[in-house]
Motif scaffolding. Structure first.
Motif, PDB file in Angstrom:
ATOM      1  N   ARG B 273       7.776 -28.699  -3.543  1.00 63.83           N
ATOM      2  CA  ARG B 273       6.871 -29.830  -3.726  1.00 63.83           C
ATOM      3  C   ARG B 273       5.437 -29.445  -3.396  1.00 63.83           C
ATOM      4  O   ARG B 273       4.499 -30.067  -3.874  1.00 63.83           O
ATOM      5  CB  ARG B 273       7.316 -30.985  -2.830  1.00 63.83           C
ATOM      6  CG  ARG B 273       8.620 -31.610  -3.269  1.00 63.83           C
ATOM      7  CD  ARG B 273       9.136 -32.551  -2.222  1.00 63.83           C
ATOM      8  NE  ARG B 273       9.452 -31.860  -0.976  1.00 63.83           N
ATOM      9  CZ  ARG B 273       9.857 -32.468   0.121  1.00 63.83           C
ATOM     10  NH1 ARG B 273       9.998 -33.781   0.134  1.00 63.83           N
ATOM     11  NH2 ARG B 273      10.132 -31.777   1.206  1.00 63.83           N
ATOM     12  N   TYR B 274       5.261 -28.415  -2.528  1.00 64.17           N
ATOM     13  CA  TYR B 274       3.893 -27.995  -2.236  1.00 64.17           C
ATOM     14  C   TYR B 274       3.455 -27.010  -3.314  1.00 64.17           C
ATOM     15  O   TYR B 274       4.132 -26.859  -4.328  1.00 64.17           O
ATOM     16  CB  TYR B 274       3.820 -27.383  -0.835  1.00 64.17           C
ATOM     17  CG  TYR B 274       4.841 -26.302  -0.573  1.00 64.17           C
ATOM     18  CD1 TYR B 274       6.056 -26.597   0.042  1.00 64.17           C
ATOM     19  CD2 TYR B 274       4.589 -24.979  -0.934  1.00 64.17           C
ATOM     20  CE1 TYR B 274       6.987 -25.600   0.278  1.00 64.17           C
ATOM     21  CE2 TYR B 274       5.521 -23.989  -0.697  1.00 64.17           C
ATOM     22  CZ  TYR B 274       6.717 -24.304  -0.090  1.00 64.17           C
ATOM     23  OH  TYR B 274       7.651 -23.322   0.148  1.00 64.17           O
ATOM     24  N   CYS B 275       2.312 -26.389  -3.133  1.00 65.48           N
ATOM     25  CA  CYS B 275       1.789 -25.486  -4.161  1.00 65.48           C
ATOM     26  C   CYS B 275       1.910 -24.037  -3.716  1.00 65.48           C
ATOM     27  O   CYS B 275       1.084 -23.565  -2.949  1.00 65.48           O
ATOM     28  CB  CYS B 275       0.320 -25.805  -4.432  1.00 65.48           C
ATOM     29  SG  CYS B 275       0.085 -27.397  -5.217  1.00 65.48           S
ATOM     30  N   PRO B 276       2.933 -23.336  -4.171  1.00 61.18           N
ATOM     31  CA  PRO B 276       3.112 -21.967  -3.712  1.00 61.18           C
ATOM     32  C   PRO B 276       2.196 -20.970  -4.417  1.00 61.18           C
ATOM     33  O   PRO B 276       2.141 -19.813  -4.024  1.00 61.18           O
ATOM     34  CB  PRO B 276       4.575 -21.674  -4.049  1.00 61.18           C
ATOM     35  CG  PRO B 276       4.859 -22.540  -5.221  1.00 61.18           C
ATOM     36  CD  PRO B 276       4.027 -23.758  -5.062  1.00 61.18           C
TER      37      PRO B 276
END
Lengths: 304, 621
Positions: B273-276
């Motif tokens: 869900r975060y921005c890797p």
């Protein structure tokens, strides 16, 4: 309470919630409250855990807004407590009037039983007689009171006194008269009903007759509306325990508000919001850390 | 080649493996650390930094249990920053940039110096079993090593595939081969497995960066170190640089998205869900004109710069283009392109809280193989797995850390009860008892436990005992103070005028009251040292909140006390939905409390389980 204890209460509440969620308005209410609280906790946690990422400044203002909206929504529920109490304990409707105007007859007609002793002699109903029935699914207790009048008889006087007290405390009063002159007018409160009785004898237009049934259906309809009005604000909160939780929840929101606005430590603001969330779990469902993280990651650009 | 028998075999020498091997050795088990490459022990695959919010808490806890990460990070620390320094102690997290070379050397020295620990170079191809128990491993060269317990800490090496743009090759880390034989073997065992992916940025040559254009971020003037035993940094201290991407950077990235391994659809699996990656940032937050980048030196004598914030799996030619579009990096040279790596992980719901696989008694899993990301998360699991693997080999019962005791407990409970859908990272918000589980009190919470377990050495114990005595003495003096509001006012403190007498601890709970403010009330307080003063202030701050949470702790303990026996037949419970009973069979919660944390568990379901548990107890008793 230990999980074991809480479970039963939760089951009951969730059943109630499921039922109440059939109403679109309530579903919106629950959804709105949940979203506001989720926003408040997510913004607070974002400011804590992602301090080294580019989290925008001034999030406390947004937190304050979300908490404010939540408080308003909760206050609405608390305002509905009276209505909720009525659901729980039943609505009391007192029939008030001079002796022998037909109160007992009316009660019997409404309830369909010969509960009260109906005779033609004034002063027959000595005690306050309670008759219970269901109107529109709601428990209603009719109080058939002693006829109000001046009397030397100490037993009667006691009966009258008791009648007045019960009538005053009741949720609604129906003032009955067969002449148009209503005894006990001083007990009248906003919303009470006035009904003319013995229509079969007086021929008065709009009067009801418990004997013939004339006007009875109309009165029953009016009563149903009244009952519905008195319980519609109850919302989601019915049990005393749930009311306590709600009062606790609004207190927690207010404490969080105060901490947030006075620049208090974020982990304490979060602590109070979480306390509120726990209390409201039965109402808005669980909000756990994955929900919070989901809200944070979709609102802010957080790297790996 | 004939190998001696061991109690514990640790497979993989990464952050989890090192802590596992160290914990096992400290537990007096004969331990072997088997690694593909002994000179890679202590390598940091990605960000040359340790700690942060949540992560820093884990490092403190590892250190409190006499683990290695804290001391090594302090020795290698070249820039220390305490995050959330201006916020409350409960949410402050120590962090430090590390000199990769020093970190590696220090870690290898720690590992090599531990008695009862052998390092064996080789590739593990199979885990051996007999009568349903693990008995050792077989190496690729055919030799076997016997061990009573085996700890798998394979990191990103299991079935590792590296992607740069549209080129991919097998590998566990750039320049190192993957562990494929083992991966095949584990899959064949029918373990519930999945694939995860993570990315890393290009490494830049610091000599080609125009530092004069950029903002710099120095470390804290008074560095906060990780280990309770450390006093001050030993390595030279540096600053990081700060720059930003810009719209030109974003245009380049957007124009080449289809060539990104993660975006081009060449890697399966749902993204986190975060921005890797920078690709994610540019696509998902298109309205942002600039994304911050921290230029982190990898070492004092190393020109390599790690640009934190632009992880990518775009092809090398696109990387050079977008890097050079960034302010200060117009002439930057790339030493190593960024890449994405996908690897196998095992669903951690299959694990016990001891990190043992119940289906393969004697086999323990720790680290990235369980679906976590981060050196610290891996190290903490390694410690628990190594500790329990050793205890099993020595016929001792396993150890479990509860959610109210340590972040380590929070993490393992989250993993085993909920599983993962994206790489699991620790945050302080995961801990419901965050106010008690602070970085500053990790030693008070865990060092005594570690000493009981036999894994805390004498040096640490002496140092801790001295500190604990100092704290007790100081608190004793404070409690002996009895001040009326009038007396407090006379000393310059503003307290409620309620006629109540208060002791020193209660006075400290008032906002704005510091230890120094209490000196007028008792001159003996003068002798108390600053570190003790600060620690007491921190505790006083949260005292009333922690007391309020005591109730929650009680509830937790009460429900933790309802053990669910192995093999509990969920399917036999009438009224439990198939979906729920399937999940419960999959998770195999050990207590009623843990069952409550299984996703989708309903109060009605818990009630049914409890009823069945009671019936079982009645039958037994």
């Amino acid at each position: 309470e230990a999980l074991g204890d809480l479970i039963e209460a939760e089951t009951e509440a969730q059943r109630k919630l499921a039922v109440s969620n059939y109403s679109g308005a309530l579903r919106d209410y629950v959804g709105g409250l949940r979203q506001n609280l989720l926003r408040a906790i997510a913004l607070t946690e974002a400011s804590i855990d992602f301090a080294d990422e580019e989290i925008p400044e001034g999030l406390e203002r947004q937190v304050a807004h979300a908490l404010g909206e939540s408080e308003k929504a909760l206050a609405k529920q608390i305002a509905g407590f009276e209505d909720a109490r009525r659901i729980r304990t039943g609505i009391e409707i007192a029939i008030v009037g001079a002796p022998n105007v037909g109160k007992s007859t009316l009660v019997n007609a409404l309830v369909g039983d010969d509960i009260a002793i109906v005779t033609d002699i004034a002063g027959t109903t000595r005690d306050v007689i309670e008759a219970r029935l269901s109107i529109g699914g709601q428990l209603v207790t009719f109080l058939d009171t002693a006829g109000l009048r001046e009397t030397d008889d100490p037993i009667e006087r006691e009966g009258v006194r008791r009648a007045q007290k019960r009538a005053e405390a009741a949720d609604l009063r129906i003032f009955l008269s067969d002449t148009g002159l209503f005894e006990g007018k001083e007990l009248f409160q906003d919303g009470d009903l006035t009904v003319l009785s013995k229509g079969d004898l007086t021929g008065e237009a709009g009067a009801i007759s418990a004997l013939t049934g004339e006007g009875l259906a109309d009165l029953q309809r009016r009563l149903k509306d009244k009952v519905s009005d008195m319980t519609s604000g109850a919302g989601l909160v019915a049990s005393l325990r749930q009311q306590e939780l709600l009062l606790g929840a609004v207190a927690a929101v207010q404490t969080a508000q105060f901490a947030n606005e006075s620049g208090g430590q974020l982990e304490l603001v979060a602590h109070h919001i979480r306390s509120c969330l726990t209390k409201l779990e039965q109402v808005i469902g669980r909000i756990d850390v994955e929900d919070v993280l989901g809200e944070i990651f979709s609102s802010f650009c957080i790297g790996k | 080649m004939k190998h001696p028998d061991y109690d514990v075999l640790v497979i993989g020498g990464g952050h989890a493996g090192c802590e596992a091997a160290a914990a096992s050795a400290r537990s007096t088990a004969r331990t072997a650390l088997i690694t593909l490459n002994a000179s890679s022990i202590g390598v940091m695959s990605c960000n040359p930094a340790i700690g942060g919010l949540g992560k820093g808490h884990l490092v403190r806890e590892i250190d409190a249990l006499d683990g290695v990460m804290g001391r090594v990070a302090d020795e290698a620390g070249i820039q220390f920053r305490l995050l959330n320094r201006k916020k409350g102690p409960a949410v402050q997290g120590p962090r430090a940039q590390s000199d990769r070379a020093i970190y590696k050397a220090a870690m290898q020295r720690e590992i090599m110096s531990l008695p009862r620990l052998d390092v064996i170079e080789g590739e593990v191809a199979d885990v051996l079993m007999a009568s349903g128990r693990v008995t050792g491993v077989r190496l690729a060269d055919g030799s076997e090593i016997k061990g009573l317990s085996v700890v798998l800490t394979t990191g990103t090496f299991l079935g590792g595939v590296i992607h740069i743009g549209d080129a991919s090759h097998q590998g566990g880390r750039m320049g190192e081969r993957a562990a494929n034989a083992l991966s095949t073997r584990l899959r064949s065992l029918g373990l519930p497995m999945g694939r995860l992916k993570t990315g890393t940025p290009p490494r830049l040559d610091g000599r080609t960066i125009n530092w004069s254009l950029l903002e710099s971020q120095p470390g804290d003037e008074e560095p906060t170190l990780f280990s309770f035993l450390s006093e001050r940094p030993s390595a030279p201290q540096i600053s990081c640089g700060i720059t930003h991407t810009n719209t030109h950077t974003h245009d380049i990235i957007r124009a080449n998205l289809d060539r990104s391994a993660m975006y081009g659809g060449r890697i399966d699996g749902i993204g986190p869900r975060y921005c890797p990656s920078i690709e994610d940032k540019v696509v998902r937050f298109a309205e942002k004109d600039a994304h911050q980048i921290f230029l982190e030196p990898e070492g004092v004598n190393d020109p390599t710069i790690y640009p934190n914030g632009i992880s990518t799996s775009l092809p090398a030619d696109v990387q050079i283009d977008y890097v050079r579009s960034i302010r200060g990096l117009e002439s930057a040279e790339i030493l190593q392109p960024g890449y994405a790596i996908e690897y196998d992980y095992v669903d951690p719901q299959a694990l016990r809280s001891s990190l043992e696989l119940p289906d393969m008694p004697g086999l323990y899993l720790a680290g990235q193989i369980n679906g976590t990301t981060g050196y610290e998360e891996a190290a903490a699991q390694g410690l628990v797995a190594g500790l329990n693997a050793a205890r099993a080999a020595l016929d001792k019962p396993p150890v479990k850390f509860a959610r109210d005791e340590a972040y380590i407990g929070v993490m393992i409970d989250d993993l085993t009860s909920r599983g993962v859908t994206e790489p699991y990272r620790m945050f302080t918000s995961r801990a419901e008892f965050r106010l008690s589980l602070r970085a500053d009190n990790a030693d008070q919470r865990l060092t005594p436990i570690g000493r009981e377990l036999g894994i805390v050495g004498d040096d640490r114990w002496m140092s801790f005992s001295e500190k604990r005595d100092g704290l007790e003495q100081a608190k004793g003096r404070l409690r002996a103070i009895s001040a009326t509001p009038k007396m407090a006012k006379a000393a310059g403190l503003s307290v409620n005028e309620d006629g109540q007498r208060r002791d020193g601890i209660e006075l400290l709970a008032f906002p704005g009251v510091s230890f120094e403010d209490l000196l007028p009330l008792d001159s003996g307080l003068e002798a108390i040292t600053p570190p003790i003063r600060r620690q007491i202030e921190r505790e006083a701050l949260y005292q009333s909140y922690i007391e309020r949470q005591e109730r929650d702790v009680e509830v937790l303990k009460r429900d933790e006390a309802w053990a669910i026996p192995d093999g509990f037949d969920y399917k036999a419970i009438n009224g439990l939905s198939t979906e729920l009973s399937t999940k419960l069979v999959h998770v195999r919660p050990e207590t009623l409390a843990q069952a409550g944390r299984v996703d989708g568990m309903t109060p009605a379901g818990l009630m049914l389980i409890l009823a069945h548990l009671k019936r079982g107890v009645r039958k037994a008793g």
